[in-house]
Design a protein around this motif. Structure first.
Motif, PDB file in Angstrom:
ATOM      1  N   SER A  85       0.824  -1.205   0.000  1.00  0.00           N
ATOM      2  CA  SER A  85       0.000   0.000   0.000  1.00  0.00           C
ATOM      3  C   SER A  85       0.861   1.260   0.000  1.00  0.00           C
ATOM      4  CB  SER A  85      -0.915  -0.012   1.231  1.00  0.00           C
ATOM      5  OG  SER A  85      -1.679   1.166   1.301  1.00  0.00           O
ATOM      6  N   ALA A 151      -5.908  -1.353  -1.823  1.00  0.00           N
ATOM      7  CA  ALA A 151      -5.094  -0.265  -2.364  1.00  0.00           C
ATOM      8  C   ALA A 151      -5.083  -0.306  -3.889  1.00  0.00           C
ATOM      9  CB  ALA A 151      -3.669  -0.359  -1.823  1.00  0.00           C
ATOM     10  N   HIS A 155      -6.639   2.447  -6.481  1.00  0.00           N
ATOM     11  CA  HIS A 155      -5.827   3.023  -7.550  1.00  0.00           C
ATOM     12  C   HIS A 155      -6.538   2.891  -8.891  1.00  0.00           C
ATOM     13  CE1 HIS A 155      -1.543   3.463  -9.397  1.00  0.00           C
ATOM     14  NE2 HIS A 155      -2.366   4.417  -9.756  1.00  0.00           N
ATOM     15  N   LEU A 200      -3.010   6.661   0.713  1.00  0.00           N
ATOM     16  CA  LEU A 200      -2.510   5.293   0.778  1.00  0.00           C
ATOM     17  C   LEU A 200      -1.265   5.202   1.662  1.00  0.00           C
ATOM     18  CD1 LEU A 200      -2.927   4.019  -2.897  1.00  0.00           C
ATOM     19  CD2 LEU A 200      -4.179   3.261  -0.878  1.00  0.00           C
ATOM     20  N   SER A 204      -0.910   3.002   5.158  1.00  0.00           N
ATOM     21  CA  SER A 204       0.183   2.049   5.309  1.00  0.00           C
ATOM     22  C   SER A 204       0.956   2.310   6.591  1.00  0.00           C
ATOM     23  CB  SER A 204       1.107   2.135   4.095  1.00  0.00           C
ATOM     24  OG  SER A 204       2.213   1.273   4.255  1.00  0.00           O
TER      25      SER A 204
END
Length: 309
Positions: A85, A151, A155, A200, A204
């Motif tokens: 991620s 993730a 995207h 993101l 993470s």
């Protein structure tokens, strides 16, 4: 999602599908850019390159995360997904900065857009592929609790919105003749995906710092414990305290203390603890519970000054 679909749509298989789709969309969007010479479509193609790199890295991290615990990693390898991620967030930010750089040059040197119809058709086709895959991946990510899959799905959704913005911008350029709109749309798209990249990276980092489980999961844990807590008159028979939790990729952990009468035998106490552990793991899939047994009149103390040195 049915159990059969869940077994078939695993994170590894979906990330492999994401790699294939990324290669196809790169080809479509690059062709669209070549025939139109639109910097907006160039930014769209660059975004798909990031999709490919992040899907490959995500596949590697998911494979590592699936490894069983070993001597060097007794708690497993689940946190590997957070690296996926974070890496994807970095790639998104790099792509956005590249788009802004390319669009900035075109803003001061606008050029006409060629063969708009073909370019838009190719872009819309690739976006449809990304949108369909993202929808499937979001459902699977929730089922498997995979942050790497989530993730990659986010995207892909960002890529769909990028393409939508580019298509709108090119349409406006075609009908208005305002060539400066093409690079302006590309810069607006880049600003939007910058936001997603930072989000993101933040998620993470929180996972790597042992973030607590979701509030609804914690509420389920507490509700399960309340079902075992008991009193007799003024005396508390079983009580729980010092409940702490954390997430590590697909896995969730909870640690707590269970207090019970000091005159209970070890066998009886252990049997109750086993029942509590099984109830917790049934109520919260993927949970690992660690329960320390203590007599009712004994309290554990944390944050001793000596532990902070």
């Amino acid at each position: 999602m049915t159990p059969a679909h869940s077994r078939m749509l695993t994170p590894r298989r979906l990330l492999m599908a994401s790699i294939v789709v990324a290669v196809v969309t790169i080809a479509l969007k690059t062709l669209a850019w070549v025939i139109t010479d639109s910097v907006g479509l160039l930014s769209d193609a660059m975004e798909s390159l990031v999709n490919l790199a992040s899907a490959v890295f995500g596949l590697v991290m998911v494979t590592i995360a699936a490894r069983p615990a070993d001597e060097d990693h007794p708690y497993g390898h689940h946190k590997a997904e957070y690296f996926s991620s974070g890496f994807e967030g970095i790639l998104i930010i790099a792509a956005a900065l590249g788009i802004i750089w390319a669009a900035g040059h075109r803003l001061f040197d606008p050029r006409p857009i060629e063969q708009v119809g073909w370019g838009l058709a190719l872009s819309v086709t690739s976006s449809a592929l990304n949108g369909l895959l993202a929808w499937v991946m979001f459902r699977a990510a929730k089922e498997h609790r995979s942050i790497a899959l989530e993730a990659d799905a986010k995207h892909l959704v960002t890529d769909v919105w990028t393409s939508a913005g580019v298509v709108l911008g090119i349409g406006l350029v075609h009908f208005s003749g305002w060539l400066w709109l093409d690079p302006l749309v590309a810069m607006a798209v880049a600003t939007n995906i910058l936001k997603e990249g930072f989000h993101l990276m933040w998620r993470s980092s929180q996972g790597l710092m042992d973030e607590a489980v979701e509030p609804e999961v914690l509420a389920t844990i507490q509700q399960t414990l309340d079902g075992f807590a008991s009193t007799a008159g003024e005396t508390t028979i079983i009580r729980f305290d010092h409940v702490s939790s954390r997430k590590a990729g697909q896995r969730r952990f909870v640690d707590l203390h269970m207090h019970m009468p000091a005159n209970w035998s070890l066998g009886r106490a252990a049997a109750v603890r086993t029942s509590v552990e099984q109830a917790l793991m049934s109520a919260v899939p993927g949970l690992r519970a660690t329960i320390q047994l203590l007599p009712s009149d004994v309290e554990a103390h944390f944050d001793d000054e000596r532990d902070l040195i």
